[in-house]
Scaffold this motif. Structure first.
Motif, short mmCIF file in Angstrom:
data_model
loop_
_atom_site.label_atom_id
_atom_site.label_comp_id
_atom_site.label_asym_id
_atom_site.label_seq_id
_atom_site.Cartn_x
_atom_site.Cartn_y
_atom_site.Cartn_z
N ARG A 1 30.57 38.11 58.85
CA ARG A 1 31.12 37.17 59.82
C ARG A 1 30.77 37.61 61.24
NH1 ARG A 1 35.58 34.26 58.64
NH2 ARG A 1 36.28 35.91 57.19
N ARG A 2 30.92 38.91 61.51
CA ARG A 2 30.66 39.43 62.85
C ARG A 2 29.18 39.31 63.21
NH1 ARG A 2 32.47 43.84 61.85
NH2 ARG A 2 30.58 45.05 61.43
N MET A 3 28.31 39.64 62.29
CA MET A 3 26.88 39.63 62.59
C MET A 3 26.35 38.21 62.76
SD MET A 3 25.39 42.71 60.16
CE MET A 3 23.75 42.57 60.89
N ILE A 4 26.81 37.28 61.93
CA ILE A 4 26.35 35.89 62.08
C ILE A 4 26.88 35.30 63.38
CG2 ILE A 4 26.45 33.57 61.10
CD1 ILE A 4 26.50 34.78 58.34
N SER A 5 28.12 35.62 63.74
CA SER A 5 28.69 35.13 65.00
C SER A 5 27.87 35.62 66.19
CB SER A 5 30.14 35.58 65.14
OG SER A 5 30.96 34.99 64.15
N ARG A 6 27.49 36.89 66.16
CA ARG A 6 26.68 37.44 67.25
C ARG A 6 25.30 36.79 67.29
NH1 ARG A 6 27.89 43.97 66.72
NH2 ARG A 6 30.05 43.91 67.50
N LEU A 7 24.73 36.54 66.12
CA LEU A 7 23.43 35.88 66.08
C LEU A 7 23.51 34.49 66.69
CD1 LEU A 7 20.47 35.57 65.18
CD2 LEU A 7 21.32 34.84 62.94
N LEU A 8 24.52 33.72 66.33
CA LEU A 8 24.66 32.37 66.87
C LEU A 8 24.87 32.40 68.38
CD1 LEU A 8 26.88 30.68 64.12
CD2 LEU A 8 24.42 30.48 64.45
N THR B 1 24.71 41.64 49.23
CA THR B 1 25.36 40.99 50.36
C THR B 1 26.21 42.00 51.13
OG1 THR B 1 27.21 40.34 48.93
CG2 THR B 1 25.45 38.73 49.27
N ARG B 2 26.32 41.79 52.42
CA ARG B 2 27.18 42.62 53.24
C ARG B 2 28.64 42.22 53.00
NH1 ARG B 2 24.23 45.23 57.25
NH2 ARG B 2 22.12 44.45 57.56
N GLY B 3 29.56 43.01 53.52
CA GLY B 3 30.97 42.69 53.39
C GLY B 3 31.34 41.45 54.19
N VAL B 4 32.50 40.85 53.88
CA VAL B 4 32.91 39.60 54.51
C VAL B 4 32.98 39.72 56.03
CG1 VAL B 4 34.79 37.94 54.73
CG2 VAL B 4 34.15 38.80 52.47
N GLU B 5 33.73 40.71 56.52
CA GLU B 5 33.93 40.82 57.96
C GLU B 5 32.66 41.24 58.68
OE1 GLU B 5 36.48 39.65 59.46
OE2 GLU B 5 37.29 39.14 57.49
N GLU B 6 31.88 42.10 58.07
CA GLU B 6 30.62 42.50 58.70
C GLU B 6 29.67 41.30 58.79
OE1 GLU B 6 27.04 45.82 58.17
OE2 GLU B 6 28.43 45.40 56.53
N SER C 1 18.94 36.21 57.61
CA SER C 1 18.87 36.91 56.33
C SER C 1 19.36 38.35 56.46
CB SER C 1 17.43 36.89 55.81
OG SER C 1 17.33 37.58 54.58
N SER C 2 19.01 39.01 57.56
CA SER C 2 19.45 40.39 57.76
C SER C 2 20.95 40.47 58.03
CB SER C 2 18.68 41.03 58.93
OG SER C 2 19.01 40.40 60.15
#
Length: 245
Positions: A126-133, A119-124, A66-67
């Motif tokens: 994408r980057r944060m969810i990728s790091r979380l995964l 919502t955050r920006g698209v690239e931000e 969510s964050s």
């Protein structure tokens, strides 16, 4: 003249049509509408990439996800912190709290009540969810059960990335379900009142442009006491029009 409604629809289907016009847009024609992926469904789809919702790390994953998707408006957060700082000083003999002490006094309920979220920006995002995964990819519980089902999550994340652009909030603030319902009901009420005024010929009708029934009724009540007549035309069938809309 009929008013035009600008709608923002959040749905779980048919929102990123690459060619032609989506069926949801056709449904609200001729109103101008923007169709977006619903935030709840966007987040919930990641559950399909997890082994089970009963995993001990499931709650932590959902909170972090969510964050990655939403952010608090920093100006609202700063105003809340200033209020909490003054509250702290009043209860601690004027002592100024440290940043850590200040943030400890701000609970999630107060953030939701006083601060806007978007919502955050698209690239931000994408980057944060990728790091979380990446951070939870190989995590297990005490029995060795993985949190993430690797093949499923790869497929889910591949599909979800295609929706990031469509998932973004338009350049206006989100509102919760209750506020949205109130907004729509107010729009319907104004539409119906405008239609009623056009449909009913009222001699010497007032030029007052108010759509709030309560002050209109109060004004007429006072007018009846002083002048013996209504200043504003009232339409008793407005309730029926609203129910039939």
């Amino acid at each position: 003249m009929r008013a035009k409604l600008n709608l923002r629809s959040s749905v779980d289907w048919d929102f990123c049509t690459q060619t032609g016009v989506s069926s949801v847009t056709k449904l609200f024609h001729p109103w101008k509408s923007a169709v977006r992926s619903d935030s709840f469904h966007f987040v919930r789809r990641f559950n399909c990439g997890l082994t089970t919702e009963h995993h001990p790390l499931y709650g932590t994953f959902c909170t972090k996800l969510s964050s990655c998707v939403f952010e608090w408006d920093q100006e609202d957060v700063q105003r809340l912190k200033e209020a909490k700082r003054e509250e702290w000083k009043c209860s601690h003999s004027g002592h100024v709290p440290t940043e850590e002490q200040l943030m400890a006094t701000v609970n999630p309920g107060e953030l939701k009540k006083h601060c806007r979220r978007r919502t955050r920006g698209v690239e931000e995002m994408r980057r944060m969810i990728s790091r979380l995964l990446e951070s939870v990819w190989d995590l297990t519980d005490t029995t060795g059960l993985c949190l993430v089902s690797h093949d499923s999550m790869r497929h889910i994340w591949e599909m979800q990335q295609k929706q990031l652009e469509c998932f973004q909030d338009p350049p206006c603030w989100r509102c919760n379900a209750t506020h949205m319902q109130m907004y729509m009901l107010e729009g319907l009420s104004r539409w119906n009142m405008g239609g009623a005024k056009e449909a009913v010929a009222v001699e010497g009708a007032s030029t007052l442009r108010s759509f709030d029934v309560r002050p209109m009724s109060h004004l007429n009540s006072l007018s009846q006491r002083v002048r013996g007549c209504n200043l504003v035309a009232e339409f008793p069938h407005l309730g029926n029009l609203l129910m039939s809309a």
